[in-house]
Design an enzyme around this catalytic site. Structure first.
Site, short mmCIF file in Angstrom:
data_model
loop_
_atom_site.label_atom_id
_atom_site.label_comp_id
_atom_site.label_asym_id
_atom_site.label_seq_id
_atom_site.Cartn_x
_atom_site.Cartn_y
_atom_site.Cartn_z
N GLU A 166 55.90 32.61 59.27
CA GLU A 166 55.15 31.67 58.09
C GLU A 166 53.79 32.12 57.80
O GLU A 166 52.98 32.49 58.54
CB GLU A 166 54.95 30.34 58.55
N CYS A 206 47.64 27.26 54.56
CA CYS A 206 48.59 28.38 54.10
C CYS A 206 49.41 27.71 52.88
O CYS A 206 50.25 28.58 52.06
CB CYS A 206 49.73 28.61 55.22
#
Length: 675
Positions: A255, A294
């Protein structure tokens, strides 16, 4: 404080190379980290030989109970984490996302483990597959825990949530964890790890924590291990290219960088609730954790006609954001995590300025509250506008990991979709529209490039969790630039740590191996009625075959009158002429189920406490007046629940006297444990 690693059941700090970790607010030294000196091979061996067996001998329900106990334990001590986290630059509301969000993930997986998984050590995956004409050779997929280690490498922005959201599905799957927090905020992760270790809730070897360098950790990985990484694309690519990862086919979940978008639809014009929600969400994602998420919105995509209003509305909202010491009640945004991060963010902003202009904020001239601007890593919210996003490249490829967002306009929905997809793979996009047709076009226009889509409108405004909030129930990850991986997603996250194996064999053998009766396996028909056995005494395969019952026209008409179900197929011979499914008047499906219950139920007081549902019901053959049915009831599987009762799943088949299958389903009962 000097931070230590927790490995092989004890705290260790053998390294001599000390690195200072400084406060984001004051630049004062908060902690010292020693790197090196750990034998990474022994760390992994301890996890495999101690942690793995300890977890695998437990059932899913027992592991879920561990997660629940751990969540309660951490909830009672979370204020300590809040206080320490201020030094990372986060406000109290930021810490709620990190600390409470992580603990909440433990609670969710504990609940899902109890509700959605059996009380076993393995999973049956999917239906039985017939592999031969006679039924003597069948297939069944099963899933069992890997015999390796889950290596979790976490980013600096979520020292608590990052550790716990990866930990929960791995522990529930039965795989031990070695976690590695980012050094710059490792003092918060270290405090969290101390709480976990001191609780003694997790079995020995289930969780180890490496502070500082991972050294040669990757050299000792095997095909049974899983690496889950959160961080930059550059680091992810280096790790994925490690020769052991390739040679051993080590599962790698990434990720990483993501240029997430918020898309304002043409119908969401200024003055609509959707426009206001768009403005609120963009501003929030710019300032929560100083934009160091993120999932933060990096590109605000709006119709060209609405761009001036978007910029003005964001200017007004961002002007109310107070930047400063995050411990102060009136401060809404703290600094980025450190001075190096501040320099990096501003360097990326300069790249963006080659194609966009700063329209809100000035990195060289802004006010902060309760802190020294020169010592702290402060940046004001910076909003840019790209006038020509079609020809631009940097705004679709450069991520300034801070309180930075670029507004860009589009003409026509197709162009808006194209701009969103220029991010080449993102974790999340949010869509603001009240038009279902537009929403559909956007979902299927950008869906292939995004791991998650949030459709925000006036109907869900009060309850929606926001663009930037990954939920434990839903997949967190995205294609392409975002890393191509998946985390969370409920049971999907658990499956990452399990091996799916295809079993092939006779129904008898596979029934014994999977502890679940398969049609064609031996049935036990002697003894008492199956409902007369206590939970632990009931054998898998225990079967009852009922007497027969003939369905009459009077039965059908009485059922129709009693229930008001007068569907034409049950009431009119004329209406079913030339019907593709019904040869004439037929019995109600639920009439057949009711008669089936009457045929197989043992009515006397006994170990069966309750019938609480049925699964996988299929009606396979219509039954006409004059036809005769009977029922087979077979104990398919058992799952302990508590000290008082367990769940029994029964395989039920309704057939005619000519052995034609009328209906099949699974019946679920709660059966008492022997007193």
């Amino acid at each position: 404080m000097r931070l230590e690693s927790f490995v092989r059941g004890s705290w260790m700090s053998p390294g001599k190379d000390l690195a200072e970790v400084r406060s984001a607010v004051t630049s004062d030294v908060v902690a010292e980290v020693a790197s090196g000196g750990l034998d990474m091979g022994e760390v992994l061996t301890y996890a495999r030989q101690v942690g793995g067996p300890n977890l695998r001998r437990m059932t899913f329900h027992q592991r879920a109970e561990l997660l629940k106990r751990l969540a309660i334990h951490l909830s009672e001590r979370k204020d300590q984490l809040y206080k320490l986290s201020y030094q990372t630059g986060t406000t109290r509301s930021d810490n709620f996302i990190d600390v409470d969000g992580g603990i909440g993930t433990l609670f969710v997986y504990a609940s899902k483990g109890r509700r959605e998984l059996p009380n076993t050590t393995f999973l049956i995956d999917g239906a039985v597959e017939p592999l031969s004409k006679g039924g003597g050779f069948v297939g069944q997929h099963v899933m069992a825990p890997l015999h390796g280690v889950a290596v979790h490498i976490n980013a600096f922005n979520f020292p608590c949530w990052g550790m716990l959201e990866k930990l929960a599905p791995a522990i529930l799957a039965g795989v031990p964890v070695v976690t590695k927090p980012a050094t710059i905020t490792s003092y918060v992760a270290h405090a969290l790890m101390r709480m976990i270790a001191e609780s003694r809730i997790l079995p020995d070897g289930a969780l180890q924590c490496i502070i500082g360098s991972t050294g040669d950790l990757f050299d000792h990985l095997t095909c049974q291990d899983v690496v889950s990484f959160t961080g930059s694309a550059d680091t992810a690519q280096k790790l994925q290219r490690h020769p052991v990862i390739a040679r051993e086919s080590v599962r790698f979940i990434a990720e990483r960088d993501s240029l997430n978008a918020a898309i304002l639809a043409p119908d969401a014009s200024p003055g609509t609730p959707e426009f206001d929600l768009f403005i609120k969400e963009v501003a929030k994602e710019m300032t929560v954790k100083a934009g160091q998420k993120c999932t933060a919105i990096r590109r605000a995509i709006a119709p060209n006609a609405h761009v001036p209003a978007v910029i003005e509305a964001l200017r007004e909202r961002l002007s109310k954001i107070t930047v400063g010491n995050p411990e102060l009640d009136n401060v809404r945004m703290g600094p980025v995590v450190g001075l190096n991060q501040r320099r990096d963010v501003l360097a990326q902003v300069e790249k963006l300025r080659a194609e966009a202009d700063i329209v809100v904020g000035d990195p060289d001239n802004f006010t902060i509250e309760g802190a020294d601007r020169e010592r702290g890593a402060f940046i004001p919210p910076l909003l840019l506008h790209c006038p020509d996003p079609i020809r631009a490249t940097n705004v679709h490829s450069v991520e300034a990991f801070g309180p930075v967002c670029t507004v860009m306009g589009y003409d026509g929905l197709d162009q808006g979709i194209a701009l969103a997809n220029r991010g080449d793979g993102s974790l999340v996009a949010s869509v603001y529209t009240y038009d279902p047709a537009i929403a559909s076009d956007l979902v299927f226009g950008v869906g292939a490039f995004h791991g998650r889509l949030v459709l925000i409108d006036r109907d869900c405004a009060k309850e929606q969790t926001g663009h930037g909030s990954p939920m434990p129930h839903m997949v967190h990850g995205g294609p392409g630039r975002a890393g191509g991986g998946e985390e969370l997603g409920g049971m999907r996250g658990v499956h990452h740590y399990m091996q799916r194996t295809a079993l092939q064999g006779s129904p008898a053998m596979l029934s014994r191996v999977t502890q679940s009766w398969i049609k064609g396996a031996p049935m036990i028909q002697e003894g008492r009625h199956p409902f007369r056995y206590y939970f632990e005494d009931l054998a898998i395969g225990q079967t009852f075959i009922s007497k027969e019952r003939t369905i009459t026209l009077e039965d059908i008409e009485h059922f129709a009158e009693f229930t008001d179900d007068t569907f034409y197929a049950h009431m009119s011979e004329e209406a079913t002429k030339d019907h593709p499914f019904f040869p004439g008047r037929v019995a109600h499906g639920y009439l057949l189920l009711s008669f089936a219950a009457g045929l197989f139920v043992d009515p006397d007081l006994g170990p069966v406490l309750a019938n609480y549902g049925l699964d996988s019901l299929r009606f396979l053959k219509p039954v006409q007046p004059g036809e005769t049915i009977r029922v087979r009831l077979t104990a398919k599987s058992k799952s302990p629940r508590n000290e008082q009762y367990g769940e029994v799943r029964w395989d039920v088949e309704i057939t005619t006297d000519k052995d034609e299958t009328v209906a099949t389903y699974d019946l679920l009962t709660m059966n008492a444990v022997r007193p």
